[in-house]
Design a protein around this motif. Sequence first.
Motif, PDB file in Angstrom:
ATOM      1  N   PRO A   9     -14.237  57.627  95.427  1.00 39.72           N
ATOM      2  CA  PRO A   9     -13.555  56.957  96.531  1.00 39.72           C
ATOM      3  C   PRO A   9     -14.460  56.827  97.750  1.00 39.72           C
ATOM      4  N   ARG A  10     -14.236  55.836  98.530  1.00 41.56           N
ATOM      5  CA  ARG A  10     -15.047  55.643  99.736  1.00 41.56           C
ATOM      6  C   ARG A  10     -14.128  55.629 100.947  1.00 41.56           C
ATOM      7  N   HIS A  11     -13.851  56.831 101.414  1.00 42.14           N
ATOM      8  CA  HIS A  11     -12.892  56.938 102.508  1.00 42.14           C
ATOM      9  C   HIS A  11     -13.393  56.346 103.804  1.00 42.14           C
ATOM     10  N   SER A  12     -14.687  56.252 103.920  1.00 41.79           N
ATOM     11  CA  SER A  12     -15.223  55.831 105.211  1.00 41.79           C
ATOM     12  C   SER A  12     -14.802  54.413 105.555  1.00 41.79           C
ATOM     13  N   ASN A  13     -14.341  53.676 104.566  1.00 34.67           N
ATOM     14  CA  ASN A  13     -13.972  52.297 104.838  1.00 34.67           C
ATOM     15  C   ASN A  13     -12.510  52.155 105.265  1.00 34.67           C
ATOM     16  N   HIS A  14     -11.796  53.266 105.304  1.00 31.94           N
ATOM     17  CA  HIS A  14     -10.364  53.166 105.593  1.00 31.94           C
ATOM     18  C   HIS A  14     -10.053  53.818 106.923  1.00 31.94           C
ATOM     19  N   ARG A  15     -10.685  53.364 107.929  1.00 29.44           N
ATOM     20  CA  ARG A  15     -10.517  54.026 109.209  1.00 29.44           C
ATOM     21  C   ARG A  15      -9.178  53.735 109.862  1.00 29.44           C
ATOM     22  N   SER A  16      -8.486  52.701 109.399  1.00 24.18           N
ATOM     23  CA  SER A  16      -7.226  52.350 110.033  1.00 24.18           C
ATOM     24  C   SER A  16      -6.173  53.442 109.834  1.00 24.18           C
ATOM     25  N   HIS A  17      -6.335  54.258 108.773  1.00 25.18           N
ATOM     26  CA  HIS A  17      -5.357  55.311 108.532  1.00 25.18           C
ATOM     27  C   HIS A  17      -5.762  56.624 109.177  1.00 25.18           C
ATOM     28  N   ASP A  18      -6.828  56.596 109.885  1.00 25.23           N
ATOM     29  CA  ASP A  18      -7.353  57.839 110.439  1.00 25.23           C
ATOM     30  C   ASP A  18      -6.453  58.366 111.554  1.00 25.23           C
ATOM     31  N   PRO A  19      -5.901  59.561 111.393  1.00 26.10           N
ATOM     32  CA  PRO A  19      -5.001  60.089 112.410  1.00 26.10           C
ATOM     33  C   PRO A  19      -5.738  60.758 113.563  1.00 26.10           C
ATOM     34  N   SER A  20      -7.045  60.665 113.593  1.00 24.46           N
ATOM     35  CA  SER A  20      -7.790  61.458 114.564  1.00 24.46           C
ATOM     36  C   SER A  20      -7.955  60.752 115.901  1.00 24.46           C
ATOM     37  N   GLY A  21      -7.229  59.692 116.101  1.00 26.03           N
ATOM     38  CA  GLY A  21      -7.399  58.943 117.351  1.00 26.03           C
ATOM     39  C   GLY A  21      -6.862  59.667 118.569  1.00 26.03           C
ATOM     40  N   ASP A  22      -5.879  60.547 118.384  1.00 27.59           N
ATOM     41  CA  ASP A  22      -5.291  61.195 119.561  1.00 27.59           C
ATOM     42  C   ASP A  22      -5.591  62.682 119.541  1.00 27.59           C
ATOM     43  N   LEU A  23      -6.805  63.021 119.884  1.00 27.81           N
ATOM     44  CA  LEU A  23      -7.211  64.421 119.809  1.00 27.81           C
ATOM     45  C   LEU A  23      -7.340  65.060 121.184  1.00 27.81           C
ATOM     46  N   SER A  24      -6.926  64.343 122.236  1.00 27.86           N
ATOM     47  CA  SER A  24      -7.129  64.882 123.587  1.00 27.86           C
ATOM     48  C   SER A  24      -6.362  66.184 123.746  1.00 27.86           C
ATOM     49  N   GLY A  25      -6.958  67.118 124.448  1.00 26.90           N
ATOM     50  CA  GLY A  25      -6.314  68.398 124.676  1.00 26.90           C
ATOM     51  C   GLY A  25      -6.407  69.332 123.495  1.00 26.90           C
ATOM     52  N   ASP A  26      -7.294  69.053 122.542  1.00 26.14           N
ATOM     53  CA  ASP A  26      -7.419  69.919 121.385  1.00 26.14           C
ATOM     54  C   ASP A  26      -8.334  71.101 121.665  1.00 26.14           C
ATOM     55  N   ARG A  27      -8.401  72.014 120.675  1.00 32.10           N
ATOM     56  CA  ARG A  27      -9.262  73.182 120.823  1.00 32.10           C
ATOM     57  C   ARG A  27     -10.717  72.751 120.868  1.00 32.10           C
ATOM     58  N   SER A  28     -11.547  73.669 121.294  1.00 28.22           N
ATOM     59  CA  SER A  28     -12.932  73.291 121.570  1.00 28.22           C
ATOM     60  C   SER A  28     -13.692  72.892 120.303  1.00 28.22           C
ATOM     61  N   GLU A  29     -13.292  73.459 119.127  1.00 30.75           N
ATOM     62  CA  GLU A  29     -14.028  73.107 117.910  1.00 30.75           C
ATOM     63  C   GLU A  29     -13.774  71.657 117.525  1.00 30.75           C
ATOM     64  N   MET A  30     -12.611  71.166 117.899  1.00 28.45           N
ATOM     65  CA  MET A  30     -12.251  69.835 117.432  1.00 28.45           C
ATOM     66  C   MET A  30     -12.893  68.769 118.316  1.00 28.45           C
ATOM     67  N   PRO A  31     -13.257  67.660 117.692  1.00 31.38           N
ATOM     68  CA  PRO A  31     -13.851  66.612 118.484  1.00 31.38           C
ATOM     69  C   PRO A  31     -12.814  65.995 119.423  1.00 31.38           C
ATOM     70  N   ARG A  32     -13.198  65.783 120.670  1.00 31.98           N
ATOM     71  CA  ARG A  32     -12.303  65.119 121.607  1.00 31.98           C
ATOM     72  C   ARG A  32     -12.275  63.632 121.308  1.00 31.98           C
ATOM     73  N   ALA A  33     -11.300  62.969 121.909  1.00 31.50           N
ATOM     74  CA  ALA A  33     -11.125  61.542 121.621  1.00 31.50           C
ATOM     75  C   ALA A  33     -12.413  60.765 121.866  1.00 31.50           C
ATOM     76  N   ALA A  34     -13.086  61.091 122.975  1.00 32.85           N
ATOM     77  CA  ALA A  34     -14.309  60.355 123.309  1.00 32.85           C
ATOM     78  C   ALA A  34     -15.378  60.593 122.248  1.00 32.85           C
ATOM     79  N   GLU A  35     -15.507  61.865 121.830  1.00 36.27           N
ATOM     80  CA  GLU A  35     -16.520  62.181 120.844  1.00 36.27           C
ATOM     81  C   GLU A  35     -16.185  61.538 119.500  1.00 36.27           C
ATOM     82  N   THR A  36     -14.881  61.558 119.186  1.00 36.55           N
ATOM     83  CA  THR A  36     -14.443  60.902 117.959  1.00 36.55           C
ATOM     84  C   THR A  36     -14.817  59.429 117.982  1.00 36.55           C
ATOM     85  N   ALA A  37     -14.522  58.783 119.116  1.00 35.26           N
ATOM     86  CA  ALA A  37     -14.837  57.359 119.248  1.00 35.26           C
ATOM     87  C   ALA A  37     -16.337  57.131 119.099  1.00 35.26           C
TER      88      ALA A  37
END
Lengths: 219, 176
Positions: A9-37
Amino acid sequence: MNSADPKLPRHSNHRSHDPSGDLSGDRSEMPRAAETAARESAGLHVPSTRELFVGFLFLGLIGFGGVLPLARRMIVEERRWLDGDEFTELLGLCQFLPGGNIINLSVAVGLQFRGIPGAVAGLVGLIAAPSAIVIGLGVIYQRFNDSYIQHMFGGLAAAAAGLLVATALKMAMPLRGKPLALALAALFFVAMAVLRLPLLPTMAVLVPLSIFVSWRWIA
Amino acid sequence: MSAVLLSLAAIFAELSLLAFGGGNTILPEMQRQVVEIHHWMSAQDFSAMFALSQAAPGPNLMIVTLIGWRVAGWPGVLVATLAKFGPSSIVTGLSLHGWRRFKDAPWRRMVQTGLVPMTVGLVSASAWLITRASDPVWSLGIITAVCALVTFRTRVHPLWVLAGGALIGLSGIGQF
């Protein structure tokens, strides 16, 4: 296996289902929204906890006799969670620390993207299927006592020993022409295989010696 | 928690933190604990478990799960797995942030270079102990030697080597 395997499978092509768009206010290990973008615009994909679990589950299932090359292909080339340099750096840490390289890698990758739940998802995903399979094999080994099965397992054990001998030989090859390093390796061998000393005190004595000798005369 | 489960937890937690250089380095100590100290199984059974774990997919150390299961059933699986993978995973997690700072430090390279002879010595000890217990008769010794040579010299997939060994074993040649 080659890298053009169409079944993967090639998941990298299915970014529309990615739930990681709203990560603001997460713990420090997790990528923040800006970093995710930023990662997404660099062509990388930030995996969700579920994707971590599924990815490592897949690795655990297909990884026969060495998961590492497959791990790189999945994480870097196919799912694009990390770029090549990030993978190499993380692998360096995993090889340096105690524990299986690939086990540590599942924890490190999971932790980096999704904190502790991600680390657990990666680790459990990696060992779930192999655990079930190995126990199944154990049941067969114990249950079937007829001579055919016993002979088969005898041959299997002999072949597995051969694989281990080859691994040892391959690891020793870089030490050719380094008599001091070979002597140190021989000390460890004698302590464990011949004298059958416990590992902890053996390491407490021989590891500092090995590091000192390597630093002073070999490296 | 029974005494057996406590022993399993203690053994594998210690091995978890001593497993520098990958899983195969701790097989000699694991065998010493499981076979010689606790007498949970024979050396030959231990080698058979190692072989089974090599025939399964996944990471190197699935033998741990199998030992837990053999010694104490499902609770054994859980305890051995947690003890083997938990401590090293926690160390990995804690080191993740510091790694960028110490990966280029001179002592890091020194330590890693110094650990190479240890890894070679320990994996050789594993190979020796597993081979000795796996090959009670000369015919099995020949299977081991051929498999070692094929794997060392060619790029044949390990699964084929294992399948070949199992097939020759199944024929029963010399195993009487």
